[in-house]
Design a protein around this motif. Sequence first.
Motif, short mmCIF file in Angstrom:
data_model
loop_
_atom_site.label_atom_id
_atom_site.label_comp_id
_atom_site.label_asym_id
_atom_site.label_seq_id
_atom_site.Cartn_x
_atom_site.Cartn_y
_atom_site.Cartn_z
N UNK A 152 1.03 -1.33 -0.05
CA UNK A 152 0.17 -0.02 0.03
C UNK A 152 0.71 1.27 0.14
N UNK A 153 0.71 2.24 -0.98
CA UNK A 153 1.46 3.32 -1.07
C UNK A 153 0.76 4.57 -1.53
N UNK A 154 0.91 5.72 -0.85
CA UNK A 154 0.21 6.96 -1.22
C UNK A 154 1.39 7.86 -1.64
N UNK A 155 1.34 8.52 -2.64
CA UNK A 155 2.25 9.48 -3.12
C UNK A 155 1.66 10.28 -4.36
N UNK A 161 9.55 -5.56 -4.01
CA UNK A 161 8.44 -5.23 -2.93
C UNK A 161 7.65 -3.91 -2.94
N UNK A 162 7.46 -3.46 -4.02
CA UNK A 162 6.65 -2.21 -4.48
C UNK A 162 5.51 -2.18 -4.87
N UNK A 163 4.40 -1.79 -4.33
CA UNK A 163 2.93 -2.10 -4.61
C UNK A 163 3.04 -1.62 -5.99
N UNK A 164 2.25 -2.53 -6.60
CA UNK A 164 1.67 -2.26 -8.30
C UNK A 164 0.38 -2.69 -8.63
#
Lengths: 170, 750
Positions: free
Chosen positions: B649-652, B710-713
């Motif tokens: 989960x990532x916000x940006x 390990x980067x959300x995609x």
Amino acid sequence: MNTGEPLFDSNPDTESREAASPAFRALIQSLVNEQAYAVLCVQGGGQPYGALVAFAFSEDLRHAVFATPVTTRKYRLLCECDHVALVIDNRPDRANELMDVEAVTATGRSQLIARGREFDELADLLISRHPYLRSFLRAETCALFRVDIVRFLHVARFQEVHQWIPAARS
Amino acid sequence: MDPGRPLLIPLDAPGVPDDRIVGGKAAKLAQLMRAGFAVPRGFCLTTWAYEAFVIDAEITAAISMELGRKSMDGMRWEEIWDAALRIRSMFLAQPLSRQLRETVRESLQLFNSSVPLAIRSSAIGEDSAGHSFAGLHESIIGVRGERAVEDAVRLVWASLWSDAALLYRQELGLDPARSRMAVVVQEMVNSDRSGVAFARDPRDMRKDHAIIESVPGPCSLLVDGLVDPDRWEMNRATRGVVAWLPGQREDSDNKPLLEPQDLQTILQTLLSVEQLFRWSPDMEWTGRSDSLTVLQARPIATAVPDEDEKRSWYLTLRPNDARLKELRQRITGQLIPELAAAGETFAAEQLELLDNHQLADAIEKRSQTLARWKKIYWDEFIPFAHGVRRLATYYNDAVQPDDPYEFVGLLRDQALLAAQRNNVISELARQLGSNHALRTAVEELLAKHVSSIQWPTFRDELLKGGIAADEFVQGFDDLHERFLDVTFDDERLRDRPGRLLSNLVELSQPSSASESHRVSPSNCSLELEEKLLAAVGLERRAEAMDVIETGRVSWRLRDDDNLLVARLESQCLRALDVAAKRLRKLGRLTGNGHLNDSYLVLLVRALRESSTDLITIADSIKSEKPQLSLTSPGQTPRQLIGQPASPGLATGKVRRVSGRDDLGMFRRGEILVCDAIQPTMTHLVPLSGGIVERRGGMLIHGAIIARELGIPCVNGVRDAAAILQNGDLVTVDGHLGIVTIGAADFDLEF
């Protein structure tokens, strides 16, 4: 004229001693078993908000369970305020069948369930009603909520309302 | 068991079989058997058995979730393949009900346990006169034992939902949800001769000719295209041989595989089958004149030629082991070394020393070489990419893992060119991060020269600054030589080192808290290899190793081939650039636009002829694509749906990367939004907080690299580039495949 009164819940204070009878309980049980989806009502900063959720009830009707992604508005609002309602109904798509409509409004408190034994048990309960949610529930960004039911309001025949408070049962 | 809805019907059961219950194939076999033709004995698991299984296993709703998540029209075939793989896993994960298992067990006891079985699809509407699903659904031969039969039955059922079958149904406008699958279980009968016979010539449906094809051994050799058959054209009226075309086989002694009496028996049987069904059959058979067995009969599928063409394309979606192996040998042994050598040769050529005619020849040669390799790319490299998908199904069938993408771990640690390049980049970023003075110097030089500087100049200025930059400079020299001779968006990366240096500065910043929580996959390649080998057993060890090797080579090459072709593109551009500079010096070329291969013909003519019109390289003002009006005023998208391609989960903030100018703009932690991550831009992936791609699929570059890091995609987000703008705040949920636009806070209504 809009009186501000809800259409079905025109006399919400009507209490019936029979509400807790096995027959009445069976009525609620039957409706929550028949229906797969409920309108979840939440609030935040004085603003009400509603969302459709897939739900399941525990056998004793004391708890309901539903799941939501953590990126949704309802998740944010549930984290701010645990006072919720679930509206479950069997409305048809034709207006002239109004007298056949039954609806239950279940009010209560929601609680976010952490991963662990209780999560697994409640997830199993939800999956038993909604097997297609299995992989959704496995996702780390899926939050599971238990609603501890405080009150059921059952509406039938347009305006006939009965109330039952499960926790008050002896 | 409801007697009105039997789960199993023997092929020799009395009564007329209903093909809505047993499927077309089983119905025809039963009719043939009843009419006295020799047909291998067996039974049919009815569509009721299929329905009971999908209901018991609660698969129906899960399939509808899988296929209903996005409109199928908006799904690329890779995404449909992914959905099919997950559906296949659902079927494999669920056991047959006790009742069904016992029913099958009882019926199997009637067979000779030493004879292998064939488990074949018999879907409703399959092999009808209107359309043919031949080859689209699974048939599994050589099956022994109850457990293997159960597995095979589930695989055949699942093939109703294979990518090829789904795409074919979509083309025909058939609703997959209404499809049902019966399964035929038969004893295998193999003779030293087998083949296919057509009551009419399928090429032109001539009424007076029949065709008989034969191979030495089982019929599967012919059906799977593994052995070239002998072919006879027979006159139906006179029963005489019109022509014999021997098959091209290594061990062929040029004698016909069939004797005249064999041909007569096959032709007579074929015509009798035609009489029985009242349509012209395509009949699979095995045996000789004294023991001919009919394996299958269906209408010849040439009613609608276009349709058949589509079917053959869908059939290519199913990799064939022999073809994959042949491709592997040719690609690794010949094509890739040739492709790499072509790039090396072009790079070594001193174009500046050539006269104008020689330079024109060199440009044309490069262009022709590139065109040739692009064709090979489509004809051979792309089909070979199926090696990874073959590994996926092989691994999942044998291991039956919870995660249908567990097999991806087998592809880890491959020495991909892109990975080698990214390792060099990481090391250079580490050096910048640990040497403050060096980083400051690089930043100052970048600020001074913006993006126009060439590496040799940049290097000289850096070394003049009196800081310890030798190691960094050597490293970048290496990177420049080995990996930057490629193009991205019609530009050679080595012509604009400033962009990569900007990326290096960003990469050298200390990682954020969210990055330090990134979790890389835990299964190592060797562990998974052992798991697969244990699951298949000693007997199939060699076969499994071969599938693993093909999968790995396929995965490595699908990346490397892109980079090697990009090198040829780069060398074409280099030659054009030399020509442009030369003509500019002579005053025969003007304009500061972006040079690309659309100027090739003009430049070559100008080099060969001394007087041509002035060439103008037009300003390359990139015309902004008109924004799609996806929303009406006041209506804004809040959540976009795609595939959960890498968990997290990532916000940006959004950074769209669609062209060369975007590469150097990328800042650490931004959400990379693009059409598809190209092998030449994978170095941006470690910089990104999350990834959103239009192109979907769990096995595309972006997805695999994101999972490794390990980067959300989320990929397969159809209108991502049209909706998401630079600077938009988004949250990428790689667990659920959701992109949420805007701040997560609740907007109060006033």
